[in-house]
Design an enzyme around this catalytic site. Structure first.
Site, PDB file in Angstrom:
ATOM      1  N   LYS A  16       0.836  -1.207   0.000  1.00  0.00           N
ATOM      2  CA  LYS A  16       0.000   0.000   0.000  1.00  0.00           C
ATOM      3  C   LYS A  16       0.870   1.255   0.000  1.00  0.00           C
ATOM      4  CE  LYS A  16      -2.055  -1.141   3.865  1.00  0.00           C
ATOM      5  NZ  LYS A  16      -1.348  -2.421   4.168  1.00  0.00           N
ATOM      6  N   ARG A 129      11.773  -5.558   5.153  1.00  0.00           N
ATOM      7  CA  ARG A 129      11.527  -4.155   4.783  1.00  0.00           C
ATOM      8  C   ARG A 129      12.512  -3.201   5.460  1.00  0.00           C
ATOM      9  NH1 ARG A 129       5.693  -1.822   5.358  1.00  0.00           N
ATOM     10  NH2 ARG A 129       5.830  -2.990   7.310  1.00  0.00           N
ATOM     11  N   ARG A 163      11.345  -1.182  10.821  1.00  0.00           N
ATOM     12  CA  ARG A 163      10.276  -0.721  11.689  1.00  0.00           C
ATOM     13  C   ARG A 163      10.191  -1.621  12.920  1.00  0.00           C
ATOM     14  NH1 ARG A 163       4.953   0.188   8.108  1.00  0.00           N
ATOM     15  NH2 ARG A 163       4.054  -1.142   9.718  1.00  0.00           N
TER      16      ARG A 163
HETATM   17  P1  AP5 Z   1       4.868  -1.634   1.807  1.00  0.00           P
HETATM   18  O1  AP5 Z   1       4.563  -0.812   0.621  1.00  0.00           O
HETATM   19  O2  AP5 Z   1       5.587  -1.006   2.941  1.00  0.00           O
HETATM   20  O3  AP5 Z   1       3.529  -2.376   2.314  1.00  0.00           O
HETATM   21  P2  AP5 Z   1       2.275  -1.826   3.126  1.00  0.00           P
HETATM   22  O4  AP5 Z   1       1.068  -2.481   2.567  1.00  0.00           O
HETATM   23  O5  AP5 Z   1       2.297  -0.338   3.175  1.00  0.00           O
HETATM   24  O6  AP5 Z   1       2.623  -2.479   4.527  1.00  0.00           O
HETATM   25  P3  AP5 Z   1       2.510  -1.965   6.015  1.00  0.00           P
HETATM   26  O7  AP5 Z   1       3.198  -3.025   6.851  1.00  0.00           O
HETATM   27  O8  AP5 Z   1       2.999  -0.554   6.175  1.00  0.00           O
HETATM   28  O9  AP5 Z   1       1.022  -2.028   6.285  1.00  0.00           O
HETATM   29  P4  AP5 Z   1       0.324  -2.121   7.594  1.00  0.00           P
HETATM   30  O10 AP5 Z   1      -1.055  -2.013   7.136  1.00  0.00           O
HETATM   31  O11 AP5 Z   1       0.593  -3.268   8.490  1.00  0.00           O
HETATM   32  O12 AP5 Z   1       1.002  -0.972   8.471  1.00  0.00           O
HETATM   33  P5  AP5 Z   1       0.538   0.465   8.897  1.00  0.00           P
HETATM   34  O13 AP5 Z   1       1.741   1.302   8.899  1.00  0.00           O
HETATM   35  O14 AP5 Z   1      -0.662   0.901   8.113  1.00  0.00           O
HETATM   36  O15 AP5 Z   1       5.700  -2.930   1.309  1.00  0.00           O
HETATM   37  C1  AP5 Z   1       6.167  -3.908   2.218  1.00  0.00           C
HETATM   38  C2  AP5 Z   1       7.538  -4.449   1.720  1.00  0.00           C
HETATM   39  O16 AP5 Z   1       7.329  -5.163   0.509  1.00  0.00           O
HETATM   40  C3  AP5 Z   1       8.575  -3.363   1.405  1.00  0.00           C
HETATM   41  O17 AP5 Z   1       9.836  -3.809   1.775  1.00  0.00           O
HETATM   42  C4  AP5 Z   1       8.481  -3.176  -0.128  1.00  0.00           C
HETATM   43  O18 AP5 Z   1       9.717  -2.777  -0.685  1.00  0.00           O
HETATM   44  C5  AP5 Z   1       8.096  -4.589  -0.562  1.00  0.00           C
HETATM   45  N1  AP5 Z   1       7.222  -4.584  -1.742  1.00  0.00           N
HETATM   46  C6  AP5 Z   1       6.141  -3.794  -1.972  1.00  0.00           C
HETATM   47  N2  AP5 Z   1       5.570  -4.097  -3.149  1.00  0.00           N
HETATM   48  C7  AP5 Z   1       6.310  -5.133  -3.669  1.00  0.00           C
HETATM   49  C8  AP5 Z   1       6.217  -5.884  -4.868  1.00  0.00           C
HETATM   50  N3  AP5 Z   1       5.239  -5.666  -5.756  1.00  0.00           N
HETATM   51  N4  AP5 Z   1       7.138  -6.862  -5.085  1.00  0.00           N
HETATM   52  C9  AP5 Z   1       8.135  -7.109  -4.178  1.00  0.00           C
HETATM   53  N5  AP5 Z   1       8.261  -6.415  -3.019  1.00  0.00           N
HETATM   54  C10 AP5 Z   1       7.360  -5.437  -2.770  1.00  0.00           C
HETATM   55  O19 AP5 Z   1       0.033   0.202  10.385  1.00  0.00           O
HETATM   56  C11 AP5 Z   1       0.920  -0.103  11.433  1.00  0.00           C
HETATM   57  C12 AP5 Z   1       0.121  -0.228  12.739  1.00  0.00           C
HETATM   58  O20 AP5 Z   1      -0.532   1.022  13.047  1.00  0.00           O
HETATM   59  C13 AP5 Z   1      -1.021  -1.249  12.718  1.00  0.00           C
HETATM   60  O21 AP5 Z   1      -0.561  -2.563  13.020  1.00  0.00           O
HETATM   61  C14 AP5 Z   1      -1.943  -0.680  13.803  1.00  0.00           C
HETATM   62  O22 AP5 Z   1      -1.455  -0.993  15.076  1.00  0.00           O
HETATM   63  C15 AP5 Z   1      -1.825   0.814  13.593  1.00  0.00           C
HETATM   64  N6  AP5 Z   1      -2.823   1.357  12.658  1.00  0.00           N
HETATM   65  C16 AP5 Z   1      -2.602   1.932  11.431  1.00  0.00           C
HETATM   66  N7  AP5 Z   1      -3.765   2.304  10.852  1.00  0.00           N
HETATM   67  C17 AP5 Z   1      -4.749   1.957  11.720  1.00  0.00           C
HETATM   68  C18 AP5 Z   1      -6.169   2.037  11.664  1.00  0.00           C
HETATM   69  N8  AP5 Z   1      -6.819   2.574  10.606  1.00  0.00           N
HETATM   70  N9  AP5 Z   1      -6.865   1.550  12.729  1.00  0.00           N
HETATM   71  C19 AP5 Z   1      -6.232   1.036  13.814  1.00  0.00           C
HETATM   72  N10 AP5 Z   1      -4.899   0.898  13.926  1.00  0.00           N
HETATM   73  C20 AP5 Z   1      -4.159   1.356  12.879  1.00  0.00           C
END
Ligand code: AP5
Length: 217
Positions: A16, A129, A163
């Site tokens: 994402k 990552r 992270r």
């Molecule tokens: P990346 O693009 O970083 O993936 P992502 O989907 O953004 O993953 P996140 O881990 O950031 O998502 P998340 O939803 O768990 O975390 P968030 O920060 O929102 O890609 C991942 C890796 O893959 C990278 O190394 C990249 O290079 C590689 N990659 C990408 N595309 C690729 C491809 N096509 N091929 C090969 N490699 C690829 O949330 C963190 C925490 O915050 C949550 O756990 C929760 O506690 C809290 N939180 C956030 N939002 C909320 C909410 N709305 N409600 C409640 N709690 C929340």
């Protein structure tokens, strides 16, 4: 006409953040990522950050009222109601709250882009990552390594870090949370005819092309 309000939906590690940066550059939309906002709050040890930290460390969702409040504030501060939501909504109450906010603004969602990747690959992606703590660019030790170890290709800072929640145990916890609490949103947005499914296992360029095609950009 180009889409103005998109939700990027998918499990942790689906890509994402990677795709939101590309879509933002292409469409000139604001990028609202609740994970980034919460990490910033934790870093600055604000009251929200102190509350959020234990949930994030455990791979659990931060309470709905906290994240809904953050998003309401950000949406109200936008000069134009044009954005990519990344990581929000994650529960049905969050989606319902978003619907109410956007109804008040007369600005409905154009599409929900769901990036689909199998769980085992998501674990590999998360464990490897690297994120730039200066500009937010995302790399991967194997799939997308930086040219020079530890140095960001985008801004040049020696600031590539893992992270805190990118260890296997927490990633598996985040995946469980996703399946239990976030997956119901697939049916929610499907019923509104907003859901567009995209295969997320191809290269970032190919996934980007699929997202563009799916959202009519
Ligand atoms: P990346 O693009 O970083 O993936 P992502 O989907 O953004 O993953 P996140 O881990 O950031 O998502 P998340 O939803 O768990 O975390 P968030 O920060 O929102 O890609 C991942 C890796 O893959 C990278 O190394 C990249 O290079 C590689 N990659 C990408 N595309 C690729 C491809 N096509 N091929 C090969 N490699 C690829 O949330 C963190 C925490 O915050 C949550 O756990 C929760 O506690 C809290 N939180 C956030 N939002 C909320 C909410 N709305 N409600 C409640 N709690 C929340």
């Amino acid at each position: 006409m180009s889409a103005k309000r998109l939700i990027l939906f998918g499990p942790p590690g689906a890509g994402k953040g990677t795709q939101a940066i590309r879509l933002r550059a292409e469409l000139g939309l604001a990028h609202l990522a609740t994970g980034d906002m919460l990490r910033e709050a934790v870093k600055n040890q604000t009251p929200t950050g102190k509350l959020a930290q234990s949930f994030m460390d455990a791979g659990k969702l931060v309470p709905d009222d906290v994240v809904i409040g953050i998003i309401r504030e950000k949406l109200n501060a936008l000069a134009q109601c044009a954005f990519i939501l990344d990581g929000f909504p994650r529960t049905i109450p969050q989606a319902e709250a978003l619907d109410r906010m956007l109804a008040e603004l007369g600005a409905p969602i154009d599409a929900v882009l769901s990036i689909e990747v199998p769980d085992e690959l998501l674990v590999e992606r998360g464990v490897g990552r690297l994120t730039c703590s200066n500009c937010g660019a995302v790399f991967h030790e194997r799939f997308h390594p930086p040219t020079k170890s530890g140095v960001c290709d985008v801004c040049g800072a020696s600031a590539l870090k893992k992270r805190a929640d990118d260890n296997e145990e927490t990633i598996r916890g985040r995946l469980r949370t996703f399946h239990e609490q976030t997956m119901p949103l697939v049916a929610y947005y499907n019923e509104k005819s907003l859901l567009r499914r995209v295969v997320g296992t191809a290269s970032p360029d190919e996934v980007f092309a699929s997202l563009r095609a799916a959202s009519g950009i």
